[in-house]
Design a protein around this motif. Structure first.
Motif, PDB file in Angstrom:
ATOM      1  N   ALA A  10      30.321  23.987 -66.824  1.00 23.33           N
ATOM      2  CA  ALA A  10      31.007  23.302 -65.625  1.00 23.33           C
ATOM      3  C   ALA A  10      30.588  21.796 -66.022  1.00 23.33           C
ATOM      4  CB  ALA A  10      30.310  23.566 -64.378  1.00 23.33           C
ATOM      5  N   LEU A  11      31.386  20.983 -66.035  1.00 23.80           N
ATOM      6  CA  LEU A  11      31.550  19.439 -66.568  1.00 23.80           C
ATOM      7  C   LEU A  11      30.597  18.828 -65.528  1.00 23.80           C
ATOM      8  CD1 LEU A  11      35.330  18.653 -66.865  1.00 23.80           C
ATOM      9  CD2 LEU A  11      33.544  19.076 -68.597  1.00 23.80           C
ATOM     10  N   GLY A  12      30.073  19.270 -64.351  1.00 20.73           N
ATOM     11  CA  GLY A  12      29.159  18.611 -63.556  1.00 20.73           C
ATOM     12  C   GLY A  12      27.570  18.792 -63.950  1.00 20.73           C
ATOM     13  N   ASN A  13      27.356  19.904 -64.801  1.00 16.60           N
ATOM     14  CA  ASN A  13      26.154  20.230 -65.498  1.00 16.60           C
ATOM     15  C   ASN A  13      26.206  19.805 -66.766  1.00 16.60           C
ATOM     16  OD1 ASN A  13      25.552  21.570 -63.079  1.00 16.60           O
ATOM     17  ND2 ASN A  13      26.419  23.679 -63.849  1.00 16.60           N
ATOM     18  N   ALA A  14      27.142  19.182 -67.548  1.00 21.36           N
ATOM     19  CA  ALA A  14      27.112  18.711 -68.824  1.00 21.36           C
ATOM     20  C   ALA A  14      25.847  17.785 -69.161  1.00 21.36           C
ATOM     21  CB  ALA A  14      28.232  17.890 -69.100  1.00 21.36           C
ATOM     22  N   ALA A  15      25.292  16.837 -68.392  1.00 26.43           N
ATOM     23  CA  ALA A  15      24.452  16.040 -68.942  1.00 26.43           C
ATOM     24  C   ALA A  15      22.952  16.890 -68.672  1.00 26.43           C
ATOM     25  CB  ALA A  15      24.231  14.952 -67.787  1.00 26.43           C
ATOM     26  N   HIS A  16      22.910  17.639 -67.746  1.00 23.13           N
ATOM     27  CA  HIS A  16      21.540  18.528 -67.866  1.00 23.13           C
ATOM     28  C   HIS A  16      21.373  19.567 -68.712  1.00 23.13           C
ATOM     29  CE1 HIS A  16      18.186  20.877 -66.178  1.00 23.13           C
ATOM     30  NE2 HIS A  16      19.078  21.699 -66.277  1.00 23.13           N
ATOM     31  N   PHE A  17      22.960  20.133 -69.329  1.00 20.62           N
ATOM     32  CA  PHE A  17      22.876  21.184 -70.228  1.00 20.62           C
ATOM     33  C   PHE A  17      22.656  20.371 -71.519  1.00 20.62           C
ATOM     34  CE2 PHE A  17      25.130  23.882 -73.180  1.00 20.62           C
ATOM     35  CZ  PHE A  17      24.550  25.155 -72.822  1.00 20.62           C
ATOM     36  N   GLU A  18      23.166  19.428 -71.767  1.00 14.97           N
ATOM     37  CA  GLU A  18      22.783  18.653 -73.139  1.00 14.97           C
ATOM     38  C   GLU A  18      21.318  18.402 -73.416  1.00 14.97           C
ATOM     39  OE1 GLU A  18      24.335  14.967 -75.983  1.00 14.97           O
ATOM     40  OE2 GLU A  18      24.910  14.805 -73.704  1.00 14.97           O
ATOM     41  N   ALA A  19      20.568  18.275 -72.234  1.00 10.25           N
ATOM     42  CA  ALA A  19      19.406  17.713 -72.478  1.00 10.25           C
ATOM     43  C   ALA A  19      18.671  19.222 -72.691  1.00 10.25           C
ATOM     44  CB  ALA A  19      18.781  17.282 -70.855  1.00 10.25           C
ATOM     45  N   GLY A  33      11.471  27.747 -91.909  1.00 12.19           N
ATOM     46  CA  GLY A  33      12.705  28.241 -92.628  1.00 12.19           C
ATOM     47  C   GLY A  33      13.913  27.584 -91.868  1.00 12.19           C
ATOM     48  N   PHE A  34      13.597  26.556 -90.642  1.00  8.93           N
ATOM     49  CA  PHE A  34      14.720  25.792 -90.092  1.00  8.93           C
ATOM     50  C   PHE A  34      15.178  24.641 -91.247  1.00  8.93           C
ATOM     51  CE2 PHE A  34      15.854  22.223 -87.896  1.00  8.93           C
ATOM     52  CZ  PHE A  34      16.858  22.594 -87.056  1.00  8.93           C
ATOM     53  N   VAL A  35      16.325  24.413 -91.321  1.00 11.39           N
ATOM     54  CA  VAL A  35      16.729  23.473 -92.405  1.00 11.39           C
ATOM     55  C   VAL A  35      17.400  22.412 -91.632  1.00 11.39           C
ATOM     56  CG1 VAL A  35      18.526  23.045 -94.175  1.00 11.39           C
ATOM     57  CG2 VAL A  35      17.306  25.234 -94.153  1.00 11.39           C
ATOM     58  N   LYS A  36      18.414  22.770 -90.542  1.00  8.78           N
ATOM     59  CA  LYS A  36      18.896  21.438 -89.874  1.00  8.78           C
ATOM     60  C   LYS A  36      19.614  22.051 -88.753  1.00  8.78           C
ATOM     61  CE  LYS A  36      23.234  20.823 -92.220  1.00  8.78           C
ATOM     62  NZ  LYS A  36      24.122  20.048 -93.014  1.00  8.78           N
ATOM     63  N   GLY A  37      19.895  21.124 -87.585  1.00 12.90           N
ATOM     64  CA  GLY A  37      20.603  21.846 -86.346  1.00 12.90           C
ATOM     65  C   GLY A  37      21.406  20.527 -85.827  1.00 12.90           C
ATOM     66  N   GLU A  38      22.396  21.213 -84.991  1.00 16.53           N
ATOM     67  CA  GLU A  38      23.439  19.893 -84.410  1.00 16.53           C
ATOM     68  C   GLU A  38      23.826  20.578 -82.944  1.00 16.53           C
ATOM     69  OE1 GLU A  38      25.177  19.152 -87.807  1.00 16.53           O
ATOM     70  OE2 GLU A  38      26.171  21.173 -87.978  1.00 16.53           O
ATOM     71  N   ILE A  39      23.926  19.763 -82.267  1.00 15.81           N
ATOM     72  CA  ILE A  39      24.683  19.899 -80.673  1.00 15.81           C
ATOM     73  C   ILE A  39      25.831  19.320 -80.884  1.00 15.81           C
ATOM     74  CG2 ILE A  39      24.365  19.566 -78.310  1.00 15.81           C
ATOM     75  CD1 ILE A  39      21.073  19.324 -78.889  1.00 15.81           C
ATOM     76  N   GLY A  40      26.990  20.096 -80.292  1.00 17.41           N
ATOM     77  CA  GLY A  40      28.327  19.328 -80.193  1.00 17.41           C
ATOM     78  C   GLY A  40      29.013  19.802 -78.849  1.00 17.41           C
ATOM     79  N   GLN A  41      29.937  19.040 -78.411  1.00 16.15           N
ATOM     80  CA  GLN A  41      30.831  19.173 -77.261  1.00 16.15           C
ATOM     81  C   GLN A  41      32.078  19.131 -77.697  1.00 16.15           C
ATOM     82  OE1 GLN A  41      30.534  16.201 -74.236  1.00 16.15           O
ATOM     83  NE2 GLN A  41      31.278  17.655 -72.644  1.00 16.15           N
ATOM     84  N   TRP A  49      30.490  23.816 -75.605  1.00 21.47           N
ATOM     85  CA  TRP A  49      29.374  23.265 -76.275  1.00 21.47           C
ATOM     86  C   TRP A  49      28.876  24.206 -77.265  1.00 21.47           C
ATOM     87  CZ3 TRP A  49      26.883  18.592 -75.111  1.00 21.47           C
ATOM     88  CH2 TRP A  49      27.169  17.812 -74.110  1.00 21.47           C
ATOM     89  N   THR A  50      28.398  23.552 -78.421  1.00 20.54           N
ATOM     90  CA  THR A  50      27.989  24.472 -79.152  1.00 20.54           C
ATOM     91  C   THR A  50      26.489  24.203 -79.911  1.00 20.54           C
ATOM     92  OG1 THR A  50      28.148  25.491 -81.629  1.00 20.54           O
ATOM     93  CG2 THR A  50      28.958  23.196 -81.407  1.00 20.54           C
ATOM     94  N   LEU A  51      25.591  24.918 -80.334  1.00 25.26           N
ATOM     95  CA  LEU A  51      24.388  24.740 -80.766  1.00 25.26           C
ATOM     96  C   LEU A  51      24.441  25.269 -82.352  1.00 25.26           C
ATOM     97  CD1 LEU A  51      21.336  23.909 -81.156  1.00 25.26           C
ATOM     98  CD2 LEU A  51      20.598  25.839 -79.973  1.00 25.26           C
ATOM     99  N   LEU A  77      18.104  29.557 -72.768  1.00 26.68           N
ATOM    100  CA  LEU A  77      19.265  28.984 -72.714  1.00 26.68           C
ATOM    101  C   LEU A  77      20.139  30.083 -73.734  1.00 26.68           C
ATOM    102  CD1 LEU A  77      20.878  26.122 -72.323  1.00 26.68           C
ATOM    103  CD2 LEU A  77      20.160  25.489 -74.679  1.00 26.68           C
ATOM    104  N   LEU A  78      19.840  30.307 -74.608  1.00 25.75           N
ATOM    105  CA  LEU A  78      20.693  31.113 -75.725  1.00 25.75           C
ATOM    106  C   LEU A  78      21.399  32.509 -74.906  1.00 25.75           C
ATOM    107  CD1 LEU A  78      18.514  30.913 -79.038  1.00 25.75           C
ATOM    108  CD2 LEU A  78      20.823  29.909 -78.578  1.00 25.75           C
TER     109      LEU A  78
END
Length: 94
Positions: A10-19, A33-41, A49-51, A77-78
């Motif tokens: 929900a858009l109202g939860n976007a800032a909290h969810f991004e955190a 084994g982690f190489v890299k990661g990114e978050i996107g809207q 959103w994506t992780l 979260l997952l």
């Protein structure tokens, strides 16, 4: 390999969810084994959103999911991700 988790937030939860996504990504990034990661809207549907995380191999990714820090800071979260397959093999190396 890469793992993609998509979320509908929900858009109202976007800032909290991004955190929360940032905390989850930080926990995953500490695993072997982690190489890299990114978050996107999504640009067209801002509630999506994506992780995305990149791993040396599928074993590294699966072991990371058993890590205690990941269990505390990423798995809850997952569990909220859209229910769809999210593990992909990369056909090339960077």
């Amino acid at each position: 390999m890469l793992a993609i988790a998509r979320f509908n937030v929900a858009l109202g939860n976007a800032a909290h969810f991004e955190a929360e996504l940032s905390v989850a990504l930080e926990a995953l990034s500490q695993c072997a084994g982690f190489v890299k990661g990114e978050i996107g809207q999504n640009l067209d549907e801002s509630s999506l959103w994506t992780l995305v995380t990149h791993w040396e191999n599928v074993g590294s990714y699966r072991r990371a999911l058993s890590n205690n820090n990941v269990k505390m800071n990423a798995i809850p979260l997952l569990a909220q991700a859209i229910d769809e397959p999210g593990a992909y093999e990369k056909p090339y190396s960077e």
